[in-house]
Design an enzyme around this catalytic site. Structure first.
Site, mmCIF file in Angstrom:
data_model
loop_
_atom_site.group_PDB
_atom_site.id
_atom_site.type_symbol
_atom_site.label_atom_id
_atom_site.label_comp_id
_atom_site.label_asym_id
_atom_site.label_seq_id
_atom_site.Cartn_x
_atom_site.Cartn_y
_atom_site.Cartn_z
ATOM 1 N N GLU A 24 -9.636 -1.507 5.238
ATOM 2 C CA GLU A 24 -10.355 -1.134 6.453
ATOM 3 C C GLU A 24 -11.666 -1.913 6.563
ATOM 4 O O GLU A 24 -12.126 -2.501 5.580
ATOM 5 C CB GLU A 24 -10.644 0.371 6.416
ATOM 6 C CG GLU A 24 -9.401 1.253 6.403
ATOM 7 C CD GLU A 24 -8.747 1.395 7.774
ATOM 8 O OE1 GLU A 24 -8.765 0.434 8.555
ATOM 9 O OE2 GLU A 24 -8.198 2.479 8.054
ATOM 10 N N ASP A 80 -7.776 -2.597 14.151
ATOM 11 C CA ASP A 80 -9.146 -2.980 13.778
ATOM 12 C C ASP A 80 -9.165 -4.244 12.915
ATOM 13 O O ASP A 80 -10.195 -4.594 12.339
ATOM 14 C CB ASP A 80 -9.855 -1.819 13.065
ATOM 15 C CG ASP A 80 -9.135 -1.374 11.788
ATOM 16 O OD1 ASP A 80 -8.239 -2.092 11.323
ATOM 17 O OD2 ASP A 80 -9.488 -0.308 11.250
ATOM 18 N N ASP A 95 0.826 -1.204 0.000
ATOM 19 C CA ASP A 95 0.000 0.000 0.000
ATOM 20 C C ASP A 95 0.861 1.254 0.000
ATOM 21 O O ASP A 95 2.083 1.190 0.169
ATOM 22 C CB ASP A 95 -0.965 -0.009 1.206
ATOM 23 C CG ASP A 95 -0.301 -0.436 2.513
ATOM 24 O OD1 ASP A 95 0.937 -0.460 2.575
ATOM 25 O OD2 ASP A 95 -1.023 -0.732 3.489
ATOM 26 N N HIS A 133 -7.393 -4.798 10.142
ATOM 27 C CA HIS A 133 -7.174 -4.646 8.701
ATOM 28 C C HIS A 133 -5.831 -5.192 8.253
ATOM 29 O O HIS A 133 -4.865 -5.182 9.013
ATOM 30 C CB HIS A 133 -7.333 -3.175 8.257
ATOM 31 C CG HIS A 133 -6.232 -2.246 8.688
ATOM 32 N ND1 HIS A 133 -6.456 -1.122 9.450
ATOM 33 C CD2 HIS A 133 -4.904 -2.246 8.439
ATOM 34 C CE1 HIS A 133 -5.322 -0.484 9.641
ATOM 35 N NE2 HIS A 133 -4.357 -1.155 9.047
HETATM 36 C C1 GLP Z 1 -0.708 0.281 8.575
HETATM 37 C C2 GLP Z 1 -0.284 -0.498 7.338
HETATM 38 C C3 GLP Z 1 -0.521 -1.980 7.554
HETATM 39 C C4 GLP Z 1 0.104 -2.398 8.861
HETATM 40 C C5 GLP Z 1 -0.507 -1.649 10.008
HETATM 41 C C6 GLP Z 1 0.015 -2.065 11.361
HETATM 42 O O1 GLP Z 1 -2.075 0.417 8.651
HETATM 43 N N1 GLP Z 1 -0.971 -0.106 6.170
HETATM 44 O O2 GLP Z 1 0.035 -2.708 6.466
HETATM 45 O O3 GLP Z 1 -0.087 -3.774 9.031
HETATM 46 O O4 GLP Z 1 -0.225 -0.282 9.782
HETATM 47 O O5 GLP Z 1 1.170 -1.368 11.691
HETATM 48 P P1 GLP Z 1 2.123 -1.719 12.895
HETATM 49 O O6 GLP Z 1 2.865 -2.939 12.481
HETATM 50 O O7 GLP Z 1 3.017 -0.524 13.038
HETATM 51 O O8 GLP Z 1 1.270 -1.946 14.074
#
Ligand code: GLP
Length: 261
Positions: free
Chosen positions: A143, A136, A67, A138
């Site tokens: 989302e 959440d 992304d 995702h």
């Molecule tokens: C963002 C990214 C996700 C990732 C998430 C969790 O939303 N788009 O790909 O999994 O963050 O991030 P973290 O690993 O910092 O908790």
């Protein structure tokens, strides 16, 4: 689904790196799917160490990002492309030109998303997709409410996700973009192996949904239950709400030799 519960969060990276190393040993030109966020940092660090030690080379590998934010200037330090350069490309020997990401600045977003899907397809698809999970539930930026058949597209970010990510933007939610371009759940499910990493109490609810919750667009990580080869590597805290934790532990510890990496 294989659930690996680590006694310490620091073990997540090396265990995940074993899966990558095992893939590269049989397929040096493998196609990796790379994720941003803090969860894969231990993995990228470990891959860097193994490359430096001459145990592993990603020089022939290619990688596709999950992304990208929409609306951040090209030189913004929190652009996901910049993140991946800093934490994945620099410590390893994968050529920067072999790493691709969705174009968050495309004028024709629909065409750019279709071209990205086509690029993944032309590369032969993703062999191993690394994933984190949002609080959440995702995956990538899919989302709640995202179709489980969705493809790469423009999405709006939830307030909670923007709050969670504000820590990368001087703790100022107003600096966090409202939109992103993300691989869809359907795109992600086409990867041949999904490896999701998570740690900490803040992820316990999300992991419960991913591993044991109903398959639902409300928790897009639960789509992993539909994938034949999904591995979830978590620490004790992230595993704390799982009903069948002791069974997952038993199954992993007693995995037949031929299935071990
Ligand atoms: C963002 C990214 C996700 C990732 C998430 C969790 O939303 N788009 O790909 O999994 O963050 O991030 P973290 O690993 O910092 O908790």
């Amino acid at each position: 689904m294989e659930v690996v519960i680590c006694s310490h969060p620091d073990h997540i990276g090396p265990i995940a790196a074993d899966y990558v190393e095992s893939l590269i040993s049989t397929k040096p030109a493998a196609v990796l799917g790379v994720a941003t966020g803090s969860s894969p940092l231990g993995l990228y660090e470990e891959l860097g160490k193994r490359v430096a030690a001459g145990k592993l080379s990603l020089s022939r590998a290619r990688a596709f990002m999950l992304d990208e934010y929409v609306g951040l200037p090209a030189d913004h330090p929190e652009r996901y492309r910049t993140f991946i350069e800093r934490h994945f490309v620099e410590p390893t020997d994968i050529p920067s030109t072999s790493v691709f990401g969705p174009d968050g600045a495309a004028e024709d977003m629909e065409a750019a998303c279709a071209a990205y899907e086509e690029a993944i397809h032309k590369a032969g698809g993703i062999d191993l997709q690394i994933l984190g999970v949002g609080t959440d539930g995702h995956i990538a930026f899919n989302e709640p409410g995202s179709s489980l058949a969705s493809r790469t597209r423009l999405k709006s970010l939830m307030e909670q996700t923007r709050k969670d990510n504000a820590r990368f933007f001087d703790d100022d939610i107003d600096q966090v973009p409202h939109h992103c371009v993300t691989q869809g759940v359907g795109t992600i499910l086409e990867a041949r192996h999904l490896v999701l990493l998570a740690s900490g109490k803040g992820k316990a609810e999300a992991i419960k949904g991913v591993v044991e919750g109903p398959v639902s667009a409300v928790c897009t990580g639960s789509a992993l239950q539909l994938h034949p080869t999904a591995t979830v590597i978590i620490d004790e805290e992230a595993a704390s709400l799982l009903t069948y934790a002791s069974y997952y532990r038993f199954a992993y510890e007693n995995k037949p030799e031929w299935q071990r990496v």
